[in-house]
Scaffold this motif. Structure first.
Motif, short mmCIF file in Angstrom:
data_model
loop_
_atom_site.label_atom_id
_atom_site.label_comp_id
_atom_site.label_asym_id
_atom_site.label_seq_id
_atom_site.Cartn_x
_atom_site.Cartn_y
_atom_site.Cartn_z
N SER A 298 -17.57 12.12 -12.57
CA SER A 298 -16.34 12.49 -12.98
C SER A 298 -16.09 12.52 -11.35
N LYS A 299 -16.42 13.59 -10.07
CA LYS A 299 -16.21 14.18 -9.30
C LYS A 299 -15.98 13.25 -8.40
N LEU A 300 -17.18 12.25 -8.41
CA LEU A 300 -17.33 10.87 -7.23
C LEU A 300 -15.86 9.93 -7.84
N TYR A 301 -16.03 9.83 -8.79
CA TYR A 301 -14.49 8.20 -9.10
C TYR A 301 -13.32 9.38 -8.33
N LEU A 302 -13.34 11.08 -8.84
CA LEU A 302 -11.82 11.25 -8.25
C LEU A 302 -11.84 11.57 -6.49
N GLN A 303 -12.99 11.00 -6.26
CA GLN A 303 -13.11 10.96 -4.68
C GLN A 303 -12.92 9.99 -4.00
N GLN A 304 -13.15 9.22 -5.00
CA GLN A 304 -12.69 7.40 -4.60
C GLN A 304 -11.10 6.89 -4.90
N GLY A 305 -10.65 7.21 -5.86
CA GLY A 305 -9.83 7.25 -6.29
C GLY A 305 -8.59 8.18 -5.48
N GLY A 306 -8.68 9.25 -4.80
CA GLY A 306 -8.05 10.30 -4.12
C GLY A 306 -8.02 8.91 -2.40
N TRP A 307 -9.31 8.57 -1.55
CA TRP A 307 -9.66 8.03 -0.18
C TRP A 307 -8.91 6.87 -0.50
N GLN A 308 -8.76 6.17 -2.48
CA GLN A 308 -8.43 4.42 -2.10
C GLN A 308 -6.61 4.73 -1.89
N VAL A 309 -5.26 5.78 -2.71
CA VAL A 309 -4.74 6.60 -2.89
C VAL A 309 -3.74 7.30 -1.16
N ARG A 310 -5.32 7.61 -0.82
CA ARG A 310 -4.72 8.00 1.39
C ARG A 310 -4.76 6.50 1.84
N HIS A 311 -5.62 5.57 1.33
CA HIS A 311 -5.49 4.55 2.38
C HIS A 311 -4.57 3.87 2.38
N ARG A 312 -4.05 3.79 1.02
CA ARG A 312 -3.04 2.56 0.42
C ARG A 312 -1.66 3.56 1.26
N TRP A 313 -1.64 5.25 0.79
CA TRP A 313 -0.10 5.67 1.52
C TRP A 313 0.04 5.11 2.76
N GLU A 314 -1.03 6.01 4.18
CA GLU A 314 -0.82 5.31 4.97
C GLU A 314 -1.27 3.71 5.52
N ARG A 315 -1.70 2.72 4.75
CA ARG A 315 -1.07 2.06 5.13
C ARG A 315 0.40 1.04 4.65
N THR A 316 1.09 2.27 3.89
CA THR A 316 2.49 2.09 3.92
C THR A 316 3.36 2.24 4.69
N PRO A 317 4.02 1.04 5.29
CA PRO A 317 5.71 1.54 6.01
C PRO A 317 6.29 2.79 5.55
N ILE A 318 6.62 3.72 7.34
CA ILE A 318 6.96 4.49 7.26
C ILE A 318 8.19 4.76 6.62
N GLY A 319 9.22 3.47 6.74
CA GLY A 319 10.06 3.74 5.87
C GLY A 319 10.61 4.15 4.70
N VAL A 320 9.27 3.38 3.83
CA VAL A 320 8.81 3.46 2.30
C VAL A 320 8.49 4.35 2.37
N ARG A 321 7.60 5.44 3.07
CA ARG A 321 6.87 6.73 2.95
C ARG A 321 7.73 7.80 2.84
N PHE A 322 8.94 7.62 3.60
CA PHE A 322 9.75 8.58 4.21
C PHE A 322 10.94 8.51 2.48
N ALA A 323 11.47 7.41 1.76
CA ALA A 323 12.10 7.47 1.66
C ALA A 323 11.51 7.65 -0.26
N PHE A 324 10.34 7.11 -0.61
CA PHE A 324 9.46 7.53 -1.08
C PHE A 324 9.64 9.52 -1.39
N THR A 325 9.29 9.82 -0.56
CA THR A 325 9.48 11.43 -0.38
C THR A 325 10.83 11.80 -0.35
#
Length: 553
Positions: free
Chosen positions: A9-36
């Protein structure tokens, strides 16, 4: 086994968090700003929504209390008006020469036909009784009468004071009035008391509900407790009914219709749904708007850079905030200012003067519009005050001055007569047999007769004379700069014109009393003397003019 599942479970959570962080970093700054920004605004607007719903609930509760208090007061006024109408009707039938003679002769048959049965059948009174001064009931339409003798209303009427109030008897509440029986000239002492009463039944309660606008349902209850202190109308949700001694006898409950009770909850539910949808829409629109602002500012930077690259040294980037964009804009603007400092200084001064001129023009237009609006509001206020002042001094039926306006005019004309040593005369007029006319042909016919007499007085008066309806069928005419002989001529002319009125019901006549102001006497003396002359005219047979004579008074 449990340790292995924890590791997986810990490995799955770490992998899921890494994928979310990776996709968040690749998201355009305007979309991230609008979502936040959207999440932040939704949270703030949710708090704002809860606060406003609490305020709205308090406001609706307070409004409900105010409506309850307003309806209680309206019900009290309507009940008091009914009591005053009952007292006025009782006094109308207690001042009657024929009835007085019948009481003196103990003519029960005449009283039953012309008073008891007439009032019971035509006006639906539950109690009609005539009580003698010796404390005995002469005649009545009910079997039990002894309890009437101890009522404070009856005792006050024996002392010459008519009054109306509420009385409870055998579980029923009555609207009751008592008035002494006088002759029509009010010269003889009272010979008894006339008592009229109506029970507060469903029909009377429905009429009261109609008078307050059919907004509540009235319910009468004679079973209630005060818990050691006097009950309050606002706390009990109704009107505490009291007898003339102030003792509570019943509770008149105000019940709202079912639709009215549910209306507040429906409004509150609609407000919740509306504010929730509005919060989400505002959050989304605010986020999109903020992103659009950022893109617009970046586009400005790019446009300015292209202009400078093409040789336009006058390009500027307007940005006032102290952040990274502001620092970049300041650096770019300083570079451009160094290239064309002198030219830009003159241009800046010209733009400042032009901007100030535009602001002054806009301010002038605002002030001009405000002045016009203020002038219009002032004119409306003056017109409203004039209409209110006119309504306060005018009789609504005849259009003549009312009693208050007559008193003011009397004092003013007396002062003027004293100052200029000029004569002042007063004519008091009373329509003969108006009460019998009103009772026989109805109030509309009586009102029409009052209008006809008022029109005769209005046409007979001069521009500076004061014509007023003194009260009931009695009128007054103030004649400045007019001697007693001249006033008598005017009174005789008015009497003749009134006798010529074409009334479809009966001939019309009037009695008039004339008096002239004597220097150094108060205004009330002139009014008394004219009234005394009027009384003598009525006493001498009516349809005549009498002049005040001190020896007769």
């Amino acid at each position: 086994m449990l340790h292995r599942w924890r590791t997986v479970s810990k490995l799955y959570l770490q992998q899921g968090g890494w994928q979310v962080r990776h996709r968040w970093e690749r998201t355009p700054i305007g979309v991230r700003f609008a979502f936040t920004l959207t999440l932040l605004l939704i949270g703030l607007l949710t708090l704002w929504l809860l606060m406003n719903l609490a305020y709205l609930n308090d406001a609706l509760t307070h409004q409900a209390r105010l409506n309850q208090m307003r309806l209680v007061k309206t019900t009290e006024i309507a009940l008091e008006r009914e009591l005053m109408n009952l007292l006025r009707h009782t006094e109308d039938y207690s001042v009657w020469n024929d009835a007085r003679e019948a009481v003196l002769k103990r003519d029960r048959q005449w009283l039953r036909i012309n008073a008891v049965d007439w009032l019971t059948q035509h006006f639906y009174y539950d109690i009609v009784a005539i009580i003698l001064p010796q404390g005995k009931v002469l005649i009545s339409n009910c079997s039990e009468n002894e309890w009437l003798l101890n009522l404070s209303l009856v005792q006050d009427a024996h002392r010459g004071k008519g009054d109306a109030g509420l009385v409870r008897r055998d579980g029923a509440v009555y609207m009751m009035s008592a008035a002494p029986i006088y002759d029509e000239e009010w010269q003889q002492p009272p010979v008894g008391v006339l008592v009229l009463a109506k029970s507060l039944k469903h029909v009377q309660l429905s009429q009261l509900s109609e008078q307050i606008g059919n907004r509540v349902v009235l319910t009468l209850s004679t079973q209630f407790q005060t818990h050691g202190s006097h009950p309050s109308e606002g706390d009990s949700g109704g009107v505490i009914l009291r007898d003339p001694t102030g003792h509570p006898i019943a509770l008149l409950t105000l019940e709202y219709p079912h639709a009215t009770k549910n209306l507040m909850q429906e409004w509150l539910s609609k407000a919740k749904r509306t504010l929730a949808v509005a919060s989400v829409v505002i959050a989304i629109l605010a986020s999109l708007l903020m992103v659009g602002f950022l893109r617009a500012y970046i586009a400005r930077f790019l446009t300015a850079i292209h202009r400078v690259a093409s040789g336009d040294w006058g390009a500027r980037i307007p940005y006032a905030a102290r952040d990274e964009f502001g620092f970049l804009a300041q650096t770019f603007n300083r570079m451009a200012i160094q290239l064309q400092q002198a030219f830009e200084e003159q241009e800046r001064q010209r733009e400042e003067i032009q901007a100030q001129n535009e602001e002054l023009q806009a301010l002038y237009q605002q002030l001009r519009a405000a002045h016009q609006e203020l002038a219009q509001l002032n004119a409306e206020l003056v017109e409203a005050n004039r209409a209110l002042a006119q309504a306060a001094l005018t009789d609504g039926l005849t259009g003549l001055k009312n009693h208050r306006a007559f008193q003011e005019s009397l004092h003013s004309l007396v002062q003027m007569a004293e100052r200029h040593r000029q004569p002042l005369s007063l004519i008091m007029l009373d329509i003969d047999h108006f009460k019998q006319f009103n009772d026989r042909f109805g109030h509309p016919a009586g009102d029409e007769l009052l209008k006809q007499v008022a029109e005769v007085l209005r046409q007979s008066a001069r521009a500076y004379d004061v014509v007023a309806r003194y009260g009931g069928e009695e009128f007054a005419l103030l004649l400045p700069n007019t001697t007693l002989e001249q006033a008598v001529q005017v009174a005789e002319r008015i009497r003749t014109q009134i006798s010529q009125i074409q009334n479809p019901h009966a001939p019309v006549s009037a009695s008039l009393g004339v008096a002239s102001y004597r220097m150094g006497t108060p205004p009330a003396t002139l009014l008394y003397e004219a009234d005394a002359a009027l009384y003598r005219a009525k006493h001498n047979g009516r349809n005549q003019v009498c002049v005040y004579q001190p020896e007769a008074a």
